[in-house]
Enzyme design. Structure first.
Site, short mmCIF file in Angstrom:
data_model
loop_
_atom_site.label_atom_id
_atom_site.label_comp_id
_atom_site.label_asym_id
_atom_site.label_seq_id
_atom_site.Cartn_x
_atom_site.Cartn_y
_atom_site.Cartn_z
N LYS A 32 52.01 -15.12 -47.81
CA LYS A 32 52.64 -16.15 -46.98
C LYS A 32 53.78 -16.76 -47.76
CE LYS A 32 52.27 -18.16 -42.93
NZ LYS A 32 51.75 -17.57 -41.69
N ASP A 43 56.94 -17.73 -38.69
CA ASP A 43 55.81 -18.66 -38.56
C ASP A 43 56.44 -19.96 -38.06
OD1 ASP A 43 52.77 -18.89 -39.33
OD2 ASP A 43 53.62 -20.74 -40.07
P1 NDP Z 1 56.66 -22.68 -33.73
O1 NDP Z 1 57.53 -23.27 -34.77
O2 NDP Z 1 57.24 -21.76 -32.73
O3 NDP Z 1 55.90 -23.83 -32.92
C1 NDP Z 1 55.10 -24.76 -33.57
C2 NDP Z 1 54.56 -25.73 -32.56
O4 NDP Z 1 53.55 -26.52 -33.18
C3 NDP Z 1 55.61 -26.71 -32.05
O5 NDP Z 1 55.29 -27.10 -30.76
C4 NDP Z 1 55.46 -27.86 -33.05
O6 NDP Z 1 55.90 -29.11 -32.55
C5 NDP Z 1 53.97 -27.88 -33.25
N1 NDP Z 1 53.69 -28.44 -34.58
C6 NDP Z 1 54.15 -27.97 -35.76
N2 NDP Z 1 53.74 -28.76 -36.77
C7 NDP Z 1 53.02 -29.74 -36.19
C8 NDP Z 1 52.32 -30.86 -36.69
N3 NDP Z 1 52.29 -31.12 -38.01
N4 NDP Z 1 51.66 -31.64 -35.79
C9 NDP Z 1 51.69 -31.36 -34.46
N5 NDP Z 1 52.35 -30.33 -33.93
C10 NDP Z 1 52.98 -29.52 -34.78
O7 NDP Z 1 55.46 -21.96 -34.52
P2 NDP Z 1 54.43 -20.86 -34.02
O8 NDP Z 1 54.14 -21.05 -32.57
O9 NDP Z 1 54.91 -19.55 -34.51
O10 NDP Z 1 53.13 -21.21 -34.88
C11 NDP Z 1 52.10 -22.07 -34.40
C12 NDP Z 1 50.83 -21.81 -35.17
O11 NDP Z 1 50.43 -20.45 -35.00
C13 NDP Z 1 50.90 -22.01 -36.69
O12 NDP Z 1 49.65 -22.45 -37.16
C14 NDP Z 1 51.16 -20.59 -37.20
O13 NDP Z 1 50.74 -20.44 -38.55
C15 NDP Z 1 50.26 -19.82 -36.26
N6 NDP Z 1 50.54 -18.39 -36.11
C16 NDP Z 1 51.76 -17.93 -35.77
C17 NDP Z 1 51.98 -16.60 -35.60
C18 NDP Z 1 53.30 -16.06 -35.13
O14 NDP Z 1 53.37 -14.86 -34.89
N7 NDP Z 1 54.32 -16.85 -34.94
C19 NDP Z 1 50.92 -15.60 -35.86
C20 NDP Z 1 49.64 -16.20 -36.14
C21 NDP Z 1 49.48 -17.53 -36.28
P3 NDP Z 1 57.22 -29.80 -33.16
O15 NDP Z 1 58.34 -29.04 -32.56
O16 NDP Z 1 57.13 -31.21 -32.72
O17 NDP Z 1 57.12 -29.65 -34.65
O1 2IT Z 2 50.07 -16.26 -39.44
C1 2IT Z 2 50.48 -15.13 -39.10
O2 2IT Z 2 49.71 -14.18 -38.93
C2 2IT Z 2 51.92 -14.97 -38.87
N1 2IT Z 2 52.66 -15.93 -38.96
C3 2IT Z 2 52.48 -13.60 -38.54
C4 2IT Z 2 52.62 -12.77 -39.77
C5 2IT Z 2 53.34 -11.47 -39.57
O3 2IT Z 2 53.58 -10.81 -40.61
O4 2IT Z 2 53.66 -11.09 -38.45
#
Ligand code: NDP
Ligand code: 2IT
Length: 451
Positions: free
Chosen positions: A130, A170
């Site tokens: 990460k 992420d």
């Molecule tokens: P984005 O940046 O696209 O979206 C994040 C969302 O979460 C936004 O709505 C944001 O709101 C909110 N958020 C972020 N930080 C906080 C906080 N401290 N408190 C409350 N809300 C918060 O990220 P992703 O959708 O890609 O990621 C979301 C989650 O999914 C994370 O935990 C990530 O690790 C996990 N994840 C992502 C993957 C991917 O493929 N993208 C794969 C697997 C897991 P705001 O705009 O107000 O910050």
């Molecule tokens: O938390 C996760 O699994 C991710 N943010 C995606 C990682 C990836 O390599 O696609």
């Protein structure tokens, strides 16, 4: 938990905390896994003799570097970035990159550690890593984000490679940032190669990667419900977050006939009593993906919806919950509220969104609880498929990738059932995911000897 295991766990955690002082998120992630795998390790001396858990909780390597850049006013700015290369026993390092002011080494170590198990569960040859930076993309211009990504890659490019370490997105790192990072890597190395995943479709990206994490979380939930003779049809659903994972969780839940009542960001949550339908979801995509606006602006478009400032959605009655925002966004009190309002299943789109007290509450209640490392593995799985397509210099169709994603999520579900099945026939998905993820990595480490 039997007393002997509890005492072993306490002793192990004491050492881990001493070696990693103040890294609370990392301690939290390790403790959950250690509690699941220690009984198995104690039964199988070979793991214990080889100090497998001690080695698995120590990252292979961490790179820490300064990122210097110039903002639009010509001021010099400096941020910090990290890449935690946690474990490459079963494949090249693989895992996302996060841009958020809350990023610390502890957060990235917890995420890298979780990624090792998640990637193992996918069945694909991927190690765990990460990365991230305390850079805050909010309020920055497009050019500032571009200069930041370019400066970051000037250092990062030395540490990554298609057979070494392949980052992805992420929180705060989406299609735009991946494009800037890829463009700079290509310029520095003069090589066009699958060095990042989540790329644009015109330069080596995979269909369905954007949707994969959210779709995968819903597929996993569907698998859990089906095992109980149920489905998502007609269920009330609460989702948190409004980023990449949340949006495509809503999309797939709608397709499968659920009614989605909430969505959120860090300022508060939207409650739409009529449900967020496909048309409203298109408006959300425009608000978030194109205009980059805050989620409260949803109420300007749909005045019947309510915005609850500074609140999280977990007091809204629902049968299924998908936390899709960030770590520790659902506490014990909220878990109890969800249960008393009729929750039957929860699938974590985010990484470690439920606090330990919340997890205990869900497990004790015996509801269907899917931890992030199983439920959100669809994202990295399709990243793995993007790597395969890049290596083959081919692009698979949308249907092909979606079918593979479904298959992988079903396979992860089966692994969880295999190692998490209880005497009464119910499944402890935490136990199942942790143990299944652990065994594959542990076997590889044992085979390598003392390395
Ligand atoms: P984005 O940046 O696209 O979206 C994040 C969302 O979460 C936004 O709505 C944001 O709101 C909110 N958020 C972020 N930080 C906080 C906080 N401290 N408190 C409350 N809300 C918060 O990220 P992703 O959708 O890609 O990621 C979301 C989650 O999914 C994370 O935990 C990530 O690790 C996990 N994840 C992502 C993957 C991917 O493929 N993208 C794969 C697997 C897991 P705001 O705009 O107000 O910050
Ligand atoms: O938390 C996760 O699994 C991710 N943010 C995606 C990682 C990836 O390599 O696609």
């Amino acid at each position: 938990m039997p007393a002997a295991i509890k005492s072993e766990l306490n002793q192990f955690m004491k050492g881990l905390i001493r070696r990693n002082p103040g890294e609370l998120e990392f301690h939290q992630a390790v403790e959950e896994v250690a509690a699941s795998v220690l009984p198995y390790i104690l039964e199988n001396r070979k793991y214990r003799d080889a100090q497998i858990l001690e080695r698995m909780t120590e990252p292979d390597r961490i790179v820490i570097f300064r990122v210097t850049w110039e903002d639009d006013k010509g001021r010099v700015r400096a941020n910090r970035a990290w890449r935690v290369q946690f474990n490459n026993s079963i494949g090249p390092y693989k895992g996302g990159f996060r841009f958020h002011p809350s990023v610390t080494l502890s957060v990235l170590k917890f995420l890298g550690f979780e990624q090792v198990f998640k990637n193992s569960l996918t069945g694909l040859p991927m190690g765990g890593a990460k990365g991230g930076s305390n850079f805050n993309p909010k309020g920055k211009s497009e050019r500032e984000v571009m200069r930041y990504c370019q400066s970051l890659m000037i250092e990062l490019h030395r540490h990554i490679g298609e057979d070494t370490d392949v980052p992805a997105g992420d929180i705060g790192v989406g299609a735009r940032e991946i494009s800037f990072l890829f463009g700079q890597y290509k310029r520095l190395e003069n090589r066009f190669t699958g060095i990042l995943t989540g790329k644009g479709l015109s330069f080596g990206g995979s269909l369905v990667r954007k949707e994969a994490t959210g779709y995968g979380a819903v597929y996993f939930c569907q698998n859990m419900l089906e095992r109980n003779g149920d489905s998502l049809e007609g269920k009330n659903v609460a989702v948190s977050g409004s980023g990449n994972v949340a949006i495509y969780t809503v999309e797939k839940a709608l397709e499968l006939g659920a009614k989605v009542l909430t969505i959120s960001d860090s300022s508060g949550f939207i409650y739409d009593p009529d449900g967020i339908d496909a048309e409203k979801l298109e408006a959300i995509k425009d608000l978030k993906e194109v205009q980059r606006k805050r989620i409260h602006t949803y109420t300007n478009l749909f005045p019947k919806a309510e915005f609850h400032e500074g609140k999280r959605p977990w007091h809204v009655p629902c049968q299924i919950a998908f936390p899709c925002a960030t770590q520790n966004e659902l506490n014990e009190e909220e878990a109890k509220a969800l249960l008393s309002n009729g929750l039957m299943a929860i699938a974590e789109g985010a990484n470690m969104p439920t606090e330990p007290g919340g997890i205990r509450t869900f497990r004790d209640a015996g509801i269907l609880y899917a931890p992030g490392k199983a439920a959100n593995a669809g994202g990295v799985a399709v990243s793995g498929l993007e790597q395969s397509q890049n290596a083959l210099r081919l692009s698979w169709s949308r249907d092909e990738v979606d079918a593979k994603l479904k298959h992988i999520m079903r396979d992860i579900h089966e692994k969880c059932v295999l190692n998490g099945k209880q005497e009464d026939g119910t499944v402890d998905y935490v136990q199942g995911a942790n143990l299944s993820g652990f065994i594959k990595v542990a076997e590889a480490m044992l085979a390598y000897g003392v390395v």
